[in-house]
Design a protein around this motif. Structure first.
Motif, short mmCIF file in Angstrom:
data_model
loop_
_atom_site.label_atom_id
_atom_site.label_comp_id
_atom_site.label_asym_id
_atom_site.label_seq_id
_atom_site.Cartn_x
_atom_site.Cartn_y
_atom_site.Cartn_z
N LEU A 105 47.08 41.63 51.24
CA LEU A 105 47.36 42.78 51.80
C LEU A 105 46.41 43.88 51.80
O LEU A 105 46.11 44.54 52.74
N ALA A 106 45.86 43.86 50.65
CA ALA A 106 44.65 44.99 50.60
C ALA A 106 43.51 44.68 51.70
O ALA A 106 43.10 45.52 52.40
N ALA A 107 43.16 43.40 51.97
CA ALA A 107 42.39 42.84 52.74
C ALA A 107 42.77 42.97 54.24
O ALA A 107 42.00 43.62 55.00
N ILE A 108 44.05 42.97 54.41
CA ILE A 108 44.56 43.40 56.00
C ILE A 108 44.66 44.92 56.09
O ILE A 108 44.04 45.44 57.15
N LEU A 148 35.61 42.08 48.43
CA LEU A 148 34.97 42.95 47.46
C LEU A 148 36.01 44.49 47.39
O LEU A 148 36.42 45.11 46.39
N VAL A 149 36.25 44.56 48.98
CA VAL A 149 36.99 46.09 48.82
C VAL A 149 38.59 45.56 48.24
O VAL A 149 38.96 46.63 47.57
N CYS A 199 41.60 51.47 49.32
CA CYS A 199 40.07 51.17 49.44
C CYS A 199 39.97 50.69 50.96
O CYS A 199 40.69 49.55 51.30
N GLN A 200 39.04 51.46 51.86
CA GLN A 200 39.20 50.98 53.18
C GLN A 200 37.59 50.88 53.50
O GLN A 200 36.54 51.43 53.02
#
Length: 302
Positions: free
Chosen positions: A16-19, A63-64, A75-76
């Motif tokens: 989800l964070a990557a998306i 990494l993000v 984080c974007q």
């Protein structure tokens, strides 16, 4: 839960964070006022556009996602079209953290007090590759007099500044020595220009060229590494000076915690062409500052 195992137990959160980071990509025009330490809820990460957009996403999104978990902040990843655009975004406060080359860091450290956090294991002794075609028999720069040459971006340390400096030290002025000098804007673009016969010789970031060979994005039967430069200091993760000291420490420690011994961390490091990160300080770039001053005074960097 330990940082080393967070992705193993939070796979959905990681994805989800990557998306969410992907959604943020390209929103460069939607600049918002720079938040203060007390209102900061989002960390925007800028990276040098030294490869294609798809490769930048592949390299930095893992990494993000990891840093989002480590900091507890959204984080974007924000991508820019040129080195100059990234530099301007940092100057205008549109990114909080940036992956900078030594050249851009020196400029932003002086003009906007960019704070160095960490570098990869390879960045304190970095090198560039001179690339030519596989059918080319020349083995020395002097043999390319009157031929076509390519740098990367004008603001690139490994694709312009340091190769120019080393040529200058050898008595070579690129603009008069070569028939033509072009700037491709990125390291992979330089390799492709050599492969396609658009130039006879080009210079690019050594680790990126090695990663292109390893991933079969270009073949050793298509281009040849003719020569490697002496080592120099290059890339660094740096942040805005307005970031609270505690957050700077948190970011630095998250980078330093990445270990090849952990499979999830190893995947992140592999994407970043790193084995580990080391803390760095402004004075690590003193020698590079002197070179930047020398080249800028001569007008050769323009």
């Amino acid at each position: 839960m330990s940082k080393a195992n967070w992705c193993k137990h939070s796979g959905h959160a990681c994805r989800l964070a990557a998306i969410l980071a992907v959604v943020a990509i390209g929103l460069i025009g939607c600049a918002t006022p720079a938040p203060t330490g007390s209102t900061l809820r989002v960390l925007r990460f800028g990276v040098l556009p030294d490869e294609s957009r798809s490769m930048l996403e592949e390299r930095y999104l893992p990494l993000v996602a990891y840093l989002e978990h480590s900091t507890g902040l959204s984080c974007q990843l924000v991508l820019h079209g040129s080195y100059e655009e990234l530099q301007a975004a940092f100057e205008q406060g549109e990114v909080e953290v940036a992956w900078l080359g030594g050249y851009t860091f020196v400029k932003l450290n002086r003009s906007h007090h960019a704070v160095p956090l960490v570098s990869r294991d390879c960045d304190l002794r970095f090198t560039s590759y001179y690339l030519t075609g596989t059918e080319e028999t020349a083995t020395e720069l002097e043999e390319f007099r009157g031929r076509r040459f390519a740098f990367g971006s004008r603001l690139s340390t490994s694709g312009h500044l340091m190769p120019r400096y080393f040529m200058r030290e050898s008595g070579i002025d690129p603009e008069t020595f070569f028939e033509s000098v072009v700037y491709t804007g990125a390291h992979d673009a330089t390799a492709n220009a050599v492969r396609d016969g658009d130039v006879d010789l080009g210079v690019a970031n050594g680790p990126i060229i090695e990663s292109m060979f390893a991933s079969n994005r270009i073949g050793r039967d298509e281009i040849r590494v003719m020569q490697e430069t002496p080592p120099y200091v290059d890339y660094v993760w740096a942040c805005q000076s307005r970031l609270p000291a505690a957050l700077r420490t948190q970011l630095r420690d998250a980078f330093l915690d990445l270990s090849e011994a952990d499979p999830e961390h190893a995947d992140i490091l592999n994407h970043l062409l790193a084995k580990y990160f080391v803390p760095v300080h402004s004075d690590d770039f003193d020698a590079l500052r002197s070179i930047v001053d020398e080249i800028d005074r001569s007008g050769e960097s323009r």
